[in-house]
Design an enzyme around this catalytic site. Structure first.
Site, PDB file in Angstrom:
ATOM      1  N   SER A 145       9.203 104.506  44.520  1.00 56.28           N
ATOM      2  CA  SER A 145       7.793 104.223  44.805  1.00 56.28           C
ATOM      3  C   SER A 145       7.484 104.198  46.300  1.00 56.28           C
ATOM      4  O   SER A 145       6.321 104.340  46.693  1.00 56.28           O
ATOM      5  CB  SER A 145       7.389 102.889  44.175  1.00 56.28           C
ATOM      6  OG  SER A 145       8.253 101.843  44.603  1.00 56.28           O
TER       7      SER A 145
ATOM      8  N   ASP B  40       3.883  91.497  47.546  1.00 57.05           N
ATOM      9  CA  ASP B  40       4.555  92.772  47.763  1.00 57.05           C
ATOM     10  C   ASP B  40       4.849  92.923  49.260  1.00 57.05           C
ATOM     11  O   ASP B  40       3.947  93.185  50.061  1.00 57.05           O
ATOM     12  CB  ASP B  40       3.674  93.928  47.285  1.00 57.05           C
ATOM     13  CG  ASP B  40       4.369  95.283  47.405  1.00 57.05           C
ATOM     14  OD1 ASP B  40       5.484  95.328  47.962  1.00 57.05           O
ATOM     15  OD2 ASP B  40       3.790  96.292  46.948  1.00 57.05           O
TER      16      ASP B  40
ATOM     17  N   HIS C 131       6.369  97.579  49.778  1.00 57.85           N
ATOM     18  CA  HIS C 131       5.503  98.733  49.973  1.00 57.85           C
ATOM     19  C   HIS C 131       4.585  98.498  51.163  1.00 57.85           C
ATOM     20  O   HIS C 131       4.627  97.435  51.788  1.00 57.85           O
ATOM     21  CB  HIS C 131       4.699  99.001  48.697  1.00 57.85           C
ATOM     22  CG  HIS C 131       5.549  99.298  47.510  1.00 57.85           C
ATOM     23  ND1 HIS C 131       5.914  98.329  46.592  1.00 57.85           N
ATOM     24  CD2 HIS C 131       6.126 100.442  47.091  1.00 57.85           C
ATOM     25  CE1 HIS C 131       6.679  98.865  45.654  1.00 57.85           C
ATOM     26  NE2 HIS C 131       6.828 100.155  45.936  1.00 57.85           N
TER      27      HIS C 131
END
Length: 570
Positions: A297, A539, A542
């Protein structure tokens, strides 16, 4: 006794003293006049170094050629530009004309441009200068490096404020470009009594502190991944909220992140400048081709960033579309954005390990394994690509891969226990063999993007780790993590490959950016209570878009230009 007749009479000695003093005075005057004549004849400031400590100051006189500095020369050959001006507490040091110091320590004129003609070691040079540094101007941009200013040619522009600085030596050297034989100018100085060490074209003190940068050829041996983040209000490449293809998890602007300073930083290599990503040029070079991101990702993060940058340059946005009409890209699979005007596509293939996720039938039933000896089944989706950007790393930190018990499989054997670093090495070796067999000698440009550093504090990603309220990068290198061990393994594997692979070493540059993660802004919260609960599920792996992955793509563009392969030759 008649004292007047003694040889010790005071009359004769007095006459001798008068005659001797007068003779010495005439001789001294004659020598002094000769020195002045020599000084004027050779246009060289010979008198001043003789009388060390004598202060000469004429900062307003543009024709001044005198310098007051207590030091000795050893095989010196140095050029100083007319722009140079040093103010020191132990006397004023000013250089207004381009001069050269020859072996005798005498200055003589050089050319108008002040070219540096040879190696120079100026020893025992000690000054008390102001603000212990020089101001540096490179490529038309004035930068502050340890408080001093120098132009792109290594010319000192000024010194400001009052701080003691002990300079022990100065080194100036020629650098010849790799192409065209262009002469480059370099000026570096040791400071704080430390020994300077040159590494990759950058001068450091013995304690590792950067002194003065020097320009290197971007197309030559410049390491574009060795640098720092600098403020740049011209960023980002596309306005926040302008790119609808960004996954909600990465769209911090849409999720109401209140600050936007994290998008106003630019990566600046120490040794050279890198070009900004010219989206039109990128697409023109990609005309009729296929570029594919393959990995986890984080590569999807980078893929969405590049699509947004390129899409922003297209006037008719309807001519940029995902070929299957999809608008969400989190699910595993294959996604392709087509740029109709250029007959090219920018694709993403989800393959978090690059090798194959599988199952194994044991005595107690089936269980998941990771085949370290087989590539993922997705290879057919990118085997015909012109440019492929691989990555794998973050899934190797999860509990099952880290523990390594009854999970890693090779052939019909499942390892009862295998260390994750060894498993990673075997998986990357499988990938390398496949690349050599399928891309070796082909037109395909292979790239591997390095590990993107995370910033969870207070626990891992699934146990309350946080990066919320981080609004600026890390500025001190001492706070950075060690180089990832998995990337050391990758280095070893890449070294033994037959296919040239561009390694995008983005680990350190991402380590600085603790401010660039979505944190709690990975989604929008309907109530304050839900937002407060989101603190426990952040998060910090990312990146927000626009944000740090835009820089990865800027470095991708630079790397492709440096490769000079295929359509990137000119």
């Amino acid at each position: 006794m008649d004292l007047k007749k003694l040889p010790f009479s005071d009359s004769s000695p007095r006459r001798k003293v008068v005659v001797s003093g007068f003779g010495l005075g005439v001789a001294a005057s004659f020598i002094f006049v000769c020195i002045l004549l020599l000084n004027y004849s050779f246009k060289s400031p010979f008198v001043t170094p003789v009388f060390t400590g004598f202060s000469y100051s004429d900062n307003n006189n543009s024709n001044s050629t005198l310098i007051s500095w207590p030091f000795s020369f050893s095989n010196a050959s140095v050029s100083l530009s007319s722009k140079a001006s040093h103010n020191v507490e132990n006397g004023n040091f000013s250089v207004q004309e381009t001069k050269k110091i020859d072996e005798s320590g005498i200055f003589s004129n050089l050319g108008e441009k002040g070219e540096i003609l040879g190696n120079t070691h100026v020893l025992n040079f000690s000054e008390n200068v102001k603000n212990e540094s020089f101001l540096v101007q490179e490529s038309g941009i004035v930068k502050k490096t340890h408080g001093s200013e120098i132009d792109g040619n290594g010319t000192v522009l000024g010194i400001q404020d009052s701080t003691k600085y002990n300079v022990t030596s100065t080194y100036i050297e020629d650098v010849v470009g790799s192409s065209g034989g262009d002469r480059k100018k370099v000026a570096v100085g040791e400071g704080k009594g430390g020994l300077s060490v040159e590494k990759n074209g950058v001068l450091f003190q013995s304690d590792g502190e950067l002194l003065i940068r020097r320009d290197k050829d971007f197309y030559g041996d410049c390491d574009v991944y060795d640098g720092e983040w600098v403020r740049d209000d011209t960023k980002p490449y596309y306005p926040p909220g302008s790119c609808p293809i960004i996954d909600r998890d990465f769209d911090c602007h849409l999720n109401k992140r209140p600050d936007d300073e994290y998008i106003k930083w630019r990566w600046q290599p120490y040794a050279c400048d890198i070009p900004s990503l010219n989206a039109t040029d990128f697409l023109e070079r990609l005309r009729g081709q296929k570029l594919v991101f393959v990995g986890d990702s984080l590569n999807r993060n980078m893929w969405e960033s590049l699509v947004c940058i390129l899409r922003h340059s297209i006037r008719d946005k309807k001519r940029v579309y995902e070929i299957s009409g999809r608008h969400e890209f989190k699910k595993k699979g294959f996604y392709a954005f087509r740029f109709e005007d250029y007959n090219c596509s920018v694709d993403f293939v989800s393959s978090p390990f690059l090798v194959r996720q599988s199952t194994f039938k044991g005595k107690n039933g089936s269980f998941e394994t990771l085949r370290l000896d087989l590539m993922d089944k997705t290879t057919s989706m990118y085997s015909d690509a012109d440019i492929v950007i691989f990555n794998t790393g973050h899934w190797w930190t999860h509990e099952k891969t880290s523990r390594g018990e009854d999970y890693y499989q090779e052939g019909n054997h499942v390892h009862g226990r295998l260390k994750v670093l060894e498993a990673y090495k075997r998986a990357i070796s499988t990938w390398a063999r496949w690349v050599d067999q399928n891309f070796g000698g082909s037109r395909t440009q292979v790239i591997f993007r390095g590990y993107s550093v995370t910033h969870f504090r207070g626990g891992p990603w699934n146990s309350g780790g946080q990066c919320h309220k981080e609004t600026e990068p890390i500025f001190k290198k001492a706070y950075l993590a060690k180089y990832p061990s998995k990337m050391k393994v990758l280095h070893h594997v890449l070294h033994n490959m037959t296919t040239p692979v561009i390694y995008m070493n983005i680990s350190r540059l991402t380590d600085y950016r603790k401010d660039g993660h979505p944190s709690i802004y990975r989604k929008e919260y309907k109530t304050v209570e839900k937002q407060m609960a989101g603190v426990h599920s952040q998060d910090c792996s990312h990146w927000c878009l626009p944000g740090v992955p835009d820089t990865w793509n800027e470095l991708l563009y630079a790397s492709l230009l440096k490769s000079r392969k295929g359509s990137w030759k000119n």
